[in-house]
Write an enzyme that holds these catalytic residues in place. Structure first.
Site, PDB file in Angstrom:
ATOM      1  N   ASN A 152       0.806  -1.227   0.000  1.00 44.55           N
ATOM      2  CA  ASN A 152       0.000   0.000   0.000  1.00 44.55           C
ATOM      3  C   ASN A 152       0.843   1.282   0.000  1.00 44.55           C
ATOM      4  O   ASN A 152       0.429   2.290  -0.552  1.00 44.55           O
ATOM      5  CB  ASN A 152      -1.001  -0.009   1.163  1.00 44.55           C
ATOM      6  CG  ASN A 152      -0.340  -0.177   2.507  1.00 44.55           C
ATOM      7  OD1 ASN A 152       0.822  -0.560   2.601  1.00 44.55           O
ATOM      8  ND2 ASN A 152      -1.083   0.109   3.560  1.00 44.55           N
ATOM      9  N   GLU A 249       4.866  -4.708  11.817  1.00 46.02           N
ATOM     10  CA  GLU A 249       3.832  -3.687  11.595  1.00 46.02           C
ATOM     11  C   GLU A 249       2.707  -4.370  10.839  1.00 46.02           C
ATOM     12  O   GLU A 249       2.799  -4.593   9.625  1.00 46.02           O
ATOM     13  CB  GLU A 249       4.398  -2.522  10.767  1.00 46.02           C
ATOM     14  CG  GLU A 249       5.506  -1.743  11.434  1.00 46.02           C
ATOM     15  CD  GLU A 249       5.014  -0.913  12.614  1.00 46.02           C
ATOM     16  OE1 GLU A 249       3.803  -0.864  12.862  1.00 46.02           O
ATOM     17  OE2 GLU A 249       5.874  -0.330  13.296  1.00 46.02           O
ATOM     18  N   CYS A 283      -3.416   0.555   6.888  1.00 43.83           N
ATOM     19  CA  CYS A 283      -3.485  -0.379   8.031  1.00 43.83           C
ATOM     20  C   CYS A 283      -4.163   0.222   9.247  1.00 43.83           C
ATOM     21  O   CYS A 283      -4.812  -0.479  10.011  1.00 43.83           O
ATOM     22  CB  CYS A 283      -2.072  -0.823   8.392  1.00 43.83           C
ATOM     23  SG  CYS A 283      -0.953   0.571   8.612  1.00 43.83           S
ATOM     24  N   GLU A 461       8.242   1.942  14.739  1.00 39.18           N
ATOM     25  CA  GLU A 461       8.969   2.636  13.676  1.00 39.18           C
ATOM     26  C   GLU A 461       8.889   4.136  13.947  1.00 39.18           C
ATOM     27  O   GLU A 461       8.102   4.586  14.786  1.00 39.18           O
ATOM     28  CB  GLU A 461       8.366   2.286  12.305  1.00 39.18           C
ATOM     29  CG  GLU A 461       8.538   0.807  12.004  1.00 39.18           C
ATOM     30  CD  GLU A 461       8.305   0.423  10.560  1.00 39.18           C
ATOM     31  OE1 GLU A 461       7.280   0.835   9.993  1.00 39.18           O
ATOM     32  OE2 GLU A 461       9.163  -0.293  10.012  1.00 39.18           O
TER      33      GLU A 461
END
Ligand code: NDP
Length: 487
Positions: A152, A249, A283, A461
């Site tokens: 994505n 993630e 997400c 992150e």
């Protein structure tokens, strides 16, 4: 239409091909046209990538941190210089509208390179006051890290992993998603142009098995994956078997809570952004929109009005708000989720119809879809759909909505809209989520940690927090007094 790269992989500072690897193609999702032919990495390519990465990592870790920072910031400048071309390429590869890719993809990647380029020289251990000893810690690189990306946000995901990894003195072998293989190669080019040693950042292409081979490689010191929960569970298990660190993630089914006292236009805007940006393929999306009874009718009216203004079409047209999904196949999965929602009794509040899409493959498009009357047990409220599907759920009280919002295995993000500042902080504290948004949605500044809890992942992150996940700590004890030995 073509976006054929010079070769499939980028290893040791140059493009390389190995035609014995399985052939695959990249398609422009809006038309289904093949834009590039590639080969999956063979074991020989994988070994070459790890070999040169190990060599480059030693050279890179030995160079001054300030110099490492300069290289990363120069790579950021190159991404910004090339943003138009990179955005066009990302739009071709992902089908996301050019008005999004111009601001959210390479630009976000450049921010990560700038941020970590800026802090590279400040990454350090600490001194610890202990009587009779001088104790300090060293923050050391891990070695060769593996990055594996989702489709994505291809170049953004690559930068969010490469920038902290490289700032900390590591090298990286990165595998993009097989459906969006192109822009990560451009990041590799940019890093070489910026002065990174050949082999520091390598791109190897391929399907899931290439990702699995990278994560299982004996030279892999750490793996960072952005992807779905099932893939995350597999890759984390591989890392666990080798006792190497892993950052995951993963997916989500995030709640977005609208209280009676919310600013109506802001709440509607947040729900639209948090469900329909990138055609819902984000997400952190707040796909479970809990609306308190007092604002329900007004919220629904404005939500439907503003949804009707979304322009669906050719993603290369600057006026298009929403393009196709990543593929006709994925759009089929999203349509199946919509049909399941209808079959389970949720009421679909939006039209099924798409506008005329001349020259485009309408099978890859799904219109923005809103369901009312969704209950917690429906698949619409439980499963990550990863498409433009917003579910409205009713609620009455704060304690009720907190319990229901948390009633999911996921824990990536959460949002709430209210003018009551005390309630805002109380509810944010009570939600099971790695990231909470109050009166906004889907802001992800590089300065702030990003990541999930529960099944949505582990590790962080962005921000200084990412440094923890790309370094190891060594404690050094220097005795300052005679050794006290009983022997
Ligand atoms: P997948 O889990 O299908 O794939 C992610 C990556 O892992 C791809 O590069 C894939 O390769 C690779 N892969 C697949 N199997 C393995 C394996 N056994 N070992 C190692 N690597 C493997 O996710 P999608 O690409 O479909 O992306 C969508 C998912 O990503 C959603 O669930 C979304 O929520 C999540 N996501 C999470 C984000 C976050 O930051 N939390 C951000 C963006 C997305 P290939 O594609 O070639 O099969």
């Amino acid at each position: 239409m073509t976006a054929q790269p010079i070769a499939s992989h980028f290893v040791d500072g140059r493009y390389v091909e190995d035609e014995t690897g399985a052939e695959f193609v990249s398609r422009h999702p809006a038309t289904g046209e093949v834009i590039a032919h590639l080969h999956a990495a063979t074991q020989a390519v994988i070994e070459a990538a790890f070999d040169c990465a190990a060599r480059a990592q030693k050279e890179w870790a030995a160079c001054a941190p300030a110099e490492r920072g300069r290289v990363l910031r120069e790579a950021a400048r190159i991404l910004r210089r090339d943003n138009q071309a990179l955005s066009e390429l990302e739009t071709l590869d992902t089908g996301k509208p050019i008005q999004e890719t111009l601001v959210a993809d390479a630009a976000s990647g450049a921010e990560a390179l700038e941020y970590f380029g800026g802090i590279a020289a400040g990454i350090a251990g600490e001194t610890i006051p202990v009587p009779g000893a001088h104790v300090y810690t060293l923050r050391e690189p891990l070695g060769v890290c593996v990055g594996i990306g989702a489709w994505n946000y291809p170049i953004q995901v690559a930068c969010w992993k490469a920038a902290p990894a490289l700032a900390c003195g590591n090298a990286m072998v990165f595998k993009p998603s097989e459906v969006t293989p192109l822009t990560t190669l451009k990041l590799a080019e940019a890093l070489v142009e910026a002065g990174a040693p050949p082999g520091l950042f390598n791109v190897v292409q391929g399907m899931g098995e290439v990702g699995a081979a990278l994560a299982a490689h004996p030279a892999c010191a750490k793996v960072s994956l952005t992807g779905s929960v099932p893939t995350g569970a597999r890759v984390a298990a591989q890392a666990g078997a080798r006792l190497i660190p892993a950052t995951m993630e993963l997916g989500g089914k995030s709640p977005l809570i609208v209280f009676d006292d919310a600013d109506l236009e802001d709440a509607v805007g947040g729900a639209l952004l948090g469900n329909f940006y990138s055609a819902g393929q984000v997400c952190t999306n707040g796909t479970r929109v809990f609306v308190q009874s007092g604002i329900r009718d007004a919220f629904m009216t404005r939500l439907l009005e503003r949804t009707a203004a979304i322009r669906i079409g050719d993603p290369t047209d600057p006026d298009t708000h929403m393009g196709p999904l990543i593929s006709a196949e994925h759009a089929g999965r999203v349509r199946a989720a919509i049909e399941a929602g209808e079959a389970e009794g949720a009421s679909r509040l939006t039209q099924d119809a798409l506008p005329d899409l001349p020259g485009l493959d309408s099978a890859a498009f799904v219109p923005p879809t809103i369901f009312g009357g969704v209950t917690d047990d429906m698949s619409l409220a439980r499963e990550e759909i990863f498409g433009p599907v917003l579910s409205l759920l009713d609620f009455e009280t704060e304690s009720e909505v907190i319990a229901r919002a948390n009633g999911t295995p996921f824990g990536l993000a959460a949002g709430l809209f209210t003018r009551d500042v005390t309630r805002a902080h109380r509810v944010a504290a009570a939600l099971d989520a790695g990231v909470c948004w109050i009166n906004c949605y889907n802001l992800t500044p590089v300065e702030a940690p990003f990541g999930g809890v529960k099944a949505s992942g582990m590790g962080r992150e962005n921000s200084k927090a990412a440094v923890e996940f790309y370094t190891r700590l060594k404690t050094v004890n220097l005795g300052l007094v005679p050794v006290d030995s009983p022997y």
